[in-house]
Design a protein around this motif. Sequence first.
Motif, PDB file in Angstrom:
ATOM      1  N   TRP A  12       0.855  -1.182   0.000  1.00  0.00           N
ATOM      2  CA  TRP A  12       0.000   0.000   0.000  1.00  0.00           C
ATOM      3  C   TRP A  12       0.889   1.229   0.000  1.00  0.00           C
ATOM      4  O   TRP A  12       1.837   1.323   0.779  1.00  0.00           O
ATOM      5  N   LEU A  13       0.569   2.165  -0.851  1.00  0.00           N
ATOM      6  CA  LEU A  13       1.399   3.332  -1.078  1.00  0.00           C
ATOM      7  C   LEU A  13       0.730   4.585  -0.539  1.00  0.00           C
ATOM      8  O   LEU A  13      -0.477   4.775  -0.700  1.00  0.00           O
ATOM      9  N   SER A  14       1.510   5.448   0.080  1.00  0.00           N
ATOM     10  CA  SER A  14       1.010   6.727   0.564  1.00  0.00           C
ATOM     11  C   SER A  14       2.014   7.812   0.217  1.00  0.00           C
ATOM     12  O   SER A  14       3.224   7.585   0.260  1.00  0.00           O
ATOM     13  N   ALA A  31       6.894  -1.530   8.400  1.00  0.00           N
ATOM     14  CA  ALA A  31       6.572  -2.915   8.758  1.00  0.00           C
ATOM     15  C   ALA A  31       5.667  -2.959   9.989  1.00  0.00           C
ATOM     16  O   ALA A  31       5.881  -2.222  10.955  1.00  0.00           O
ATOM     17  N   HIS A  32       4.688  -3.848   9.964  1.00  0.00           N
ATOM     18  CA  HIS A  32       3.730  -3.969  11.057  1.00  0.00           C
ATOM     19  C   HIS A  32       4.290  -4.782  12.222  1.00  0.00           C
ATOM     20  O   HIS A  32       5.341  -5.408  12.128  1.00  0.00           O
ATOM     21  N   PRO A  41      -5.639   0.515  11.992  1.00  0.00           N
ATOM     22  CA  PRO A  41      -5.738   1.974  12.062  1.00  0.00           C
ATOM     23  C   PRO A  41      -4.444   2.666  12.499  1.00  0.00           C
ATOM     24  O   PRO A  41      -4.129   3.759  12.005  1.00  0.00           O
ATOM     25  N   PHE A  42      -3.692   2.054  13.405  1.00  0.00           N
ATOM     26  CA  PHE A  42      -2.412   2.646  13.821  1.00  0.00           C
ATOM     27  C   PHE A  42      -1.500   2.811  12.612  1.00  0.00           C
ATOM     28  O   PHE A  42      -0.893   3.872  12.407  1.00  0.00           O
ATOM     29  N   MET A  43      -1.390   1.759  11.791  1.00  0.00           N
ATOM     30  CA  MET A  43      -0.517   1.797  10.621  1.00  0.00           C
ATOM     31  C   MET A  43      -1.048   2.771   9.573  1.00  0.00           C
ATOM     32  O   MET A  43      -0.277   3.508   8.945  1.00  0.00           O
ATOM     33  N   GLY A  54       5.046  15.088   3.252  1.00  0.00           N
ATOM     34  CA  GLY A  54       5.785  14.956   2.003  1.00  0.00           C
ATOM     35  C   GLY A  54       6.621  13.706   1.895  1.00  0.00           C
ATOM     36  O   GLY A  54       7.271  13.476   0.868  1.00  0.00           O
ATOM     37  N   MET A  55       6.605  12.876   2.941  1.00  0.00           N
ATOM     38  CA  MET A  55       7.326  11.612   2.891  1.00  0.00           C
ATOM     39  C   MET A  55       6.536  10.583   2.076  1.00  0.00           C
ATOM     40  O   MET A  55       5.305  10.598   2.067  1.00  0.00           O
ATOM     41  N   SER A  56       7.236   9.698   1.394  1.00  0.00           N
ATOM     42  CA  SER A  56       6.612   8.587   0.690  1.00  0.00           C
ATOM     43  C   SER A  56       6.659   7.349   1.578  1.00  0.00           C
ATOM     44  O   SER A  56       7.688   7.074   2.192  1.00  0.00           O
ATOM     45  N   VAL A  57       5.565   6.621   1.657  1.00  0.00           N
ATOM     46  CA  VAL A  57       5.458   5.477   2.564  1.00  0.00           C
ATOM     47  C   VAL A  57       4.935   4.259   1.814  1.00  0.00           C
ATOM     48  O   VAL A  57       3.959   4.360   1.064  1.00  0.00           O
ATOM     49  N   VAL A  58       5.582   3.132   2.030  1.00  0.00           N
ATOM     50  CA  VAL A  58       5.113   1.848   1.498  1.00  0.00           C
ATOM     51  C   VAL A  58       4.892   0.907   2.674  1.00  0.00           C
ATOM     52  O   VAL A  58       5.803   0.672   3.470  1.00  0.00           O
ATOM     53  N   ARG A  59       3.664   0.386   2.782  1.00  0.00           N
ATOM     54  CA  ARG A  59       3.338  -0.620   3.795  1.00  0.00           C
ATOM     55  C   ARG A  59       3.243  -1.994   3.136  1.00  0.00           C
ATOM     56  O   ARG A  59       2.844  -2.102   1.978  1.00  0.00           O
TER      57      ARG A  59
END
Length: 221
Positions: A12-14, A31-32, A41-43, A54-59
């Motif tokens: 999942w990308l943010s 990482a979870h 919801p926390f993640m 402005g940070m890119s996040v991949v879960r």
Amino acid sequence: MFDNALPSSECWLSGPVASKGTDIDTLILLAHGAGANMAHPFMADLAAGLSATGMSVVRFNFPYMRNNAIDGKRRPPDRAPKLLNDFKLHIEAIRKLYRPRQLILMGKSMGGRMAAMVSSEVAVDAVICLGYPFVPPKGGDPRLEPIALCPAPLLVIQGERDKFGAKGQVEPWLAPYSAQLLWLSDGDHSFAPRKSSGTTQAANLQQAISYSVSFIRGLHA
């Protein structure tokens, strides 16, 4: 890339990574923990808060959580070698796809411990541990080896009342190492404070995001 018994990994990308796609400046691979997957919801709130800066996040989900999604059965975490191998595969894939200038590993609890461990095998720019599980659930000596062996800049963000390592316990454990340690007011392992504290879990999570962003922006200052 994964065992035949496992479904393909879903990420999942943010943030900017969702639209820009390549040549990302800073990407956080998140990482979870042991008991909740990337959709918790926390993640989700953490990823949204980081991406808002402005940070890119991949879960992503570890293998046992991907299997849980197939049949709904609750499984214990895979053993560390399998988790670490999966983490490394995601790092490799993320680097090929997005070519981030900086790759930051961040993890909640078990995910943070795995992030510190994998950094001794794969070069990354920094590691951030949220609620590091210093003491095993059944007690015992603190898990300090991943911290001791982590070659990357390391930040630990801990709730003051975390049952896996509370304020007053953790400081002497970390004293021999270069890891930074920051506290969240009255927070438990999920950063939730008591009602009498005068703060909230949402405020603590926002503080954790602020700590993380400041740490990342200061890496090459």
